[in-house]
Motif scaffolding. Sequence first.
Motif, mmCIF file in Angstrom:
data_model
loop_
_atom_site.group_PDB
_atom_site.id
_atom_site.type_symbol
_atom_site.label_atom_id
_atom_site.label_comp_id
_atom_site.label_asym_id
_atom_site.label_seq_id
_atom_site.Cartn_x
_atom_site.Cartn_y
_atom_site.Cartn_z
ATOM 1 N N LEU B 207 9.920 -0.785 12.525
ATOM 2 C CA LEU B 207 9.203 -1.507 11.647
ATOM 3 C C LEU B 207 9.269 -0.712 10.243
ATOM 4 O O LEU B 207 8.577 0.142 10.054
ATOM 5 N N ASP B 208 9.671 -1.723 9.204
ATOM 6 C CA ASP B 208 9.894 -0.965 7.854
ATOM 7 C C ASP B 208 8.788 -1.457 7.216
ATOM 8 O O ASP B 208 8.709 -2.845 6.900
ATOM 9 N N VAL B 209 7.601 -0.772 7.198
ATOM 10 C CA VAL B 209 6.346 -1.364 6.346
ATOM 11 C C VAL B 209 6.542 -1.841 5.049
ATOM 12 O O VAL B 209 6.203 -2.980 4.373
ATOM 13 N N ASN B 210 7.452 -0.965 4.249
ATOM 14 C CA ASN B 210 7.686 -1.399 2.995
ATOM 15 C C ASN B 210 8.723 -2.685 2.943
ATOM 16 O O ASN B 210 8.324 -3.690 1.862
ATOM 17 N N ASN B 211 9.624 -2.959 3.868
ATOM 18 C CA ASN B 211 10.383 -4.109 3.847
ATOM 19 C C ASN B 211 9.435 -5.326 4.235
ATOM 20 O O ASN B 211 9.855 -6.450 3.722
ATOM 21 N N VAL B 212 8.442 -5.076 5.090
ATOM 22 C CA VAL B 212 7.425 -6.411 5.381
ATOM 23 C C VAL B 212 7.084 -6.835 3.893
ATOM 24 O O VAL B 212 6.669 -7.677 3.572
ATOM 25 N N TYR B 213 6.318 -5.559 3.191
ATOM 26 C CA TYR B 213 6.078 -5.722 1.915
ATOM 27 C C TYR B 213 6.559 -6.480 1.051
ATOM 28 O O TYR B 213 6.402 -7.433 0.143
ATOM 29 N N VAL B 214 8.068 -6.051 0.966
ATOM 30 C CA VAL B 214 8.800 -6.694 -0.222
ATOM 31 C C VAL B 214 9.256 -7.700 0.245
ATOM 32 O O VAL B 214 9.222 -9.040 -0.812
ATOM 33 N N ILE B 238 8.575 3.911 12.501
ATOM 34 C CA ILE B 238 8.120 3.252 11.268
ATOM 35 C C ILE B 238 8.911 3.764 10.039
ATOM 36 O O ILE B 238 8.979 4.979 10.231
ATOM 37 N N HIS B 239 9.266 3.104 9.258
ATOM 38 C CA HIS B 239 10.008 3.421 7.984
ATOM 39 C C HIS B 239 8.813 3.141 6.863
ATOM 40 O O HIS B 239 8.209 2.284 6.781
ATOM 41 N N LEU B 240 8.761 4.204 5.869
ATOM 42 C CA LEU B 240 8.198 3.912 4.604
ATOM 43 C C LEU B 240 9.006 4.153 3.389
ATOM 44 O O LEU B 240 9.718 5.295 3.724
ATOM 45 N N ALA B 241 8.853 3.527 2.247
ATOM 46 C CA ALA B 241 9.776 3.901 1.165
ATOM 47 C C ALA B 241 9.028 3.339 -0.082
ATOM 48 O O ALA B 241 8.008 2.453 0.087
ATOM 49 N N GLY B 242 9.631 3.708 -1.001
ATOM 50 C CA GLY B 242 9.421 2.736 -2.391
ATOM 51 C C GLY B 242 10.363 1.835 -2.801
ATOM 52 O O GLY B 242 11.375 1.897 -2.100
ATOM 53 N N HIS B 243 9.939 1.392 -3.646
ATOM 54 C CA HIS B 243 10.906 -0.156 -4.124
ATOM 55 C C HIS B 243 10.886 -0.222 -5.622
ATOM 56 O O HIS B 243 10.072 0.503 -6.344
ATOM 57 N N ASP B 260 0.616 1.759 -2.943
ATOM 58 C CA ASP B 260 -0.708 1.830 -2.318
ATOM 59 C C ASP B 260 -1.035 0.972 -1.191
ATOM 60 O O ASP B 260 -1.393 1.248 -0.309
ATOM 61 N N ARG B 261 -0.453 -0.413 -1.863
ATOM 62 C CA ARG B 261 -0.619 -1.486 -0.789
ATOM 63 C C ARG B 261 0.363 -1.478 0.325
ATOM 64 O O ARG B 261 -0.219 -1.640 1.433
ATOM 65 N N VAL B 262 1.337 -0.483 0.143
ATOM 66 C CA VAL B 262 2.174 -0.321 1.631
ATOM 67 C C VAL B 262 1.591 0.822 2.421
ATOM 68 O O VAL B 262 1.491 0.672 3.673
ATOM 69 N N TRP B 263 0.675 1.723 1.824
ATOM 70 C CA TRP B 263 -0.088 2.627 2.601
ATOM 71 C C TRP B 263 -0.868 1.921 3.337
ATOM 72 O O TRP B 263 -1.444 2.101 4.349
ATOM 73 N N GLU B 264 -1.810 0.838 2.714
ATOM 74 C CA GLU B 264 -2.624 0.026 3.394
ATOM 75 C C GLU B 264 -2.239 -0.703 4.516
ATOM 76 O O GLU B 264 -2.688 -0.835 5.758
ATOM 77 N N LEU B 265 -1.045 -1.387 4.491
ATOM 78 C CA LEU B 265 -0.340 -1.853 5.521
ATOM 79 C C LEU B 265 0.244 -1.059 6.645
ATOM 80 O O LEU B 265 0.098 -1.227 7.736
#
Lengths: 278, 320
Positions: B207-214, B238-243, B260-265
């Motif tokens: 689950l890439d949480v940043n990708n969900v956000y993007v 889980i993956h986390l990254a910037g964009h 921040d919003r990805v950290w919340e997710l």
Amino acid sequence: MSIQPDATLAEIQAFLGALVRRSDNLGASANVDAEAEIRMVIAGNDRLTPVQQAEIYREQFWLRHRDSLDEDFPALSSWLGQDAFECLARAYLAAIPPSSWTLRDLGVAWPAWLDQYEHFPSGLGPVARELAHLDLGFITAFDAPARVPVHAEKVATIAEDAWPDARILLQPSLRVFAFKHAVNGYRWAVRRGDIPGSLLPAKPTWIALYRGEDLRVHEAELAVGEHALLVQLAAGATLSYACEQANALDPEGVEAQLGGWLSHWARRGWVVDIVTKP
Amino acid sequence: MQGAGWLQGRGLQGGLSFLESNALVTTSNHARLPRLGLPDLGCGVGFRIPHYAHVFENKPAVDFLELISENFLVDGGLPLKNLDRVLAEWRVVQHGVSLGIGASTPLDWEYLRRLKALTRHTQTPWVTDHLCWTRVPGADLHDLMPLPYTEEAVRHVAERVRIVQDFLELTVGLENTSSYLTYRASTLTEWDFLSAVANEADCGILLDVNNVYVSAYNHGFDAITYLDAIPKNRVVQIHLAGHTNKGAYILDTHSDFVVDRVWELYRHALQRLGSISTLIEWDSEIPDFDTVWGEAKKAAAIRNEVARTVGTEGQDEHPT
């Protein structure tokens, strides 16, 4: 290619695969028919049209592959300059699309393709072709298979009369080149961060690229006869046949220095086996 | 929440029974266990070339490192020496970019044989790649091309995942990608598509949480709905990254801090999923190792906080 509203997964992928490899901006070039086909496959949203969404992938395709070639061919890139390099990279990618799963292989066919290319900017072609081969040599030598060098004890057991028919097997990472310009010096200048001049006088140069014990790729200047000998041996020739061929180019060098060359190669780990007739 | 009921309302239920099993019935014993029974490795970082010297010299006590498989699928030389140095000191997991699991071209068995040999060497507890397609006949695009979210694509991908898992003898985790286009052919939501593939293939999810956000930004869906819909026991990492926000769309560049919003997710995901091995990706404009590791420590702090407050089964508290 044309696409239908009920296209299969394979048809959709083939359509998009061709679309993102187009060299021209989709927004600028799409005619009514092409745009209609894009709209048939891609929905767009309230911020981006279908063409704009497809264009994101098309642009990334070119940026990714151009950057990869730029990273792998630093000397060629420096010699040609950014605009000419990009133009050549696009022509190459259009002629020979990337086909391997690894970007490491992206440029393997480029030097050979450039050997046949006839539209270089004025005067840049001869050096550019040589730099392309040299750049690729560094890539392929870096991660080529490694074999254990031949042991000195084995060499010592080879009877003197067995040497003429012996075949000397070389390290798979060894690459040898004959150039008409000192392109190796130019490449090192680029790697050091210098800005080399735009003139590279003709100077016959024979070099070997090899992977050292530190696993970095090094280069060694070769004598003309030494180069010819290595080329023959790499092709599977016996030592006597290789010497005959090399002698034609460098009779004094081969005769006087053969023993020195062989021990020099062994010290650098270039010789992995010596196969004699049973 | 959109799910099987939403699909049935559109007359799709006949061929999509596996979707109904998504939230209700799992298809294998291991799917009843958190993370498919795979270990929680803590919080790690992607092992990238600019950090090699620092990592080998300073031996940071990072929980685990993620290797890009393709960087080590070579015949010899420095990459293999570096690999062995990593394996001697750290737990690693493998992540790939070239599997092309959704492509319509045949599976690349030369690639898979190399991949299997590498997984044996690294002892990776699972192997991940992207839920996408990468090639067409005659060309490899080297991009994570999105799939149309259709029943045909579910069947196609799931069958290939099963073949790959059988061959590798290892759990495959499919990563949700960032995407920038929407197909007219899609009949499912992205989260229903991901869930259906994972259930049908009986595989894991990265689950890439940043990708969900993007993708939520790019396509206008609700990221929380996505996170709440995926099968919880199938998430193995889980993956986390910037964009990079381009205005009209967000590009998944891995070039910055996690927003921040990805950290919340991420926090929301952990509250539902429990502690999952978490990895920070940083692939361009790469800062020093400690900066990237700092993001992993931040993830670890959130994990520990969630574990304390939620007390989810299967969670192990990890030191930061």
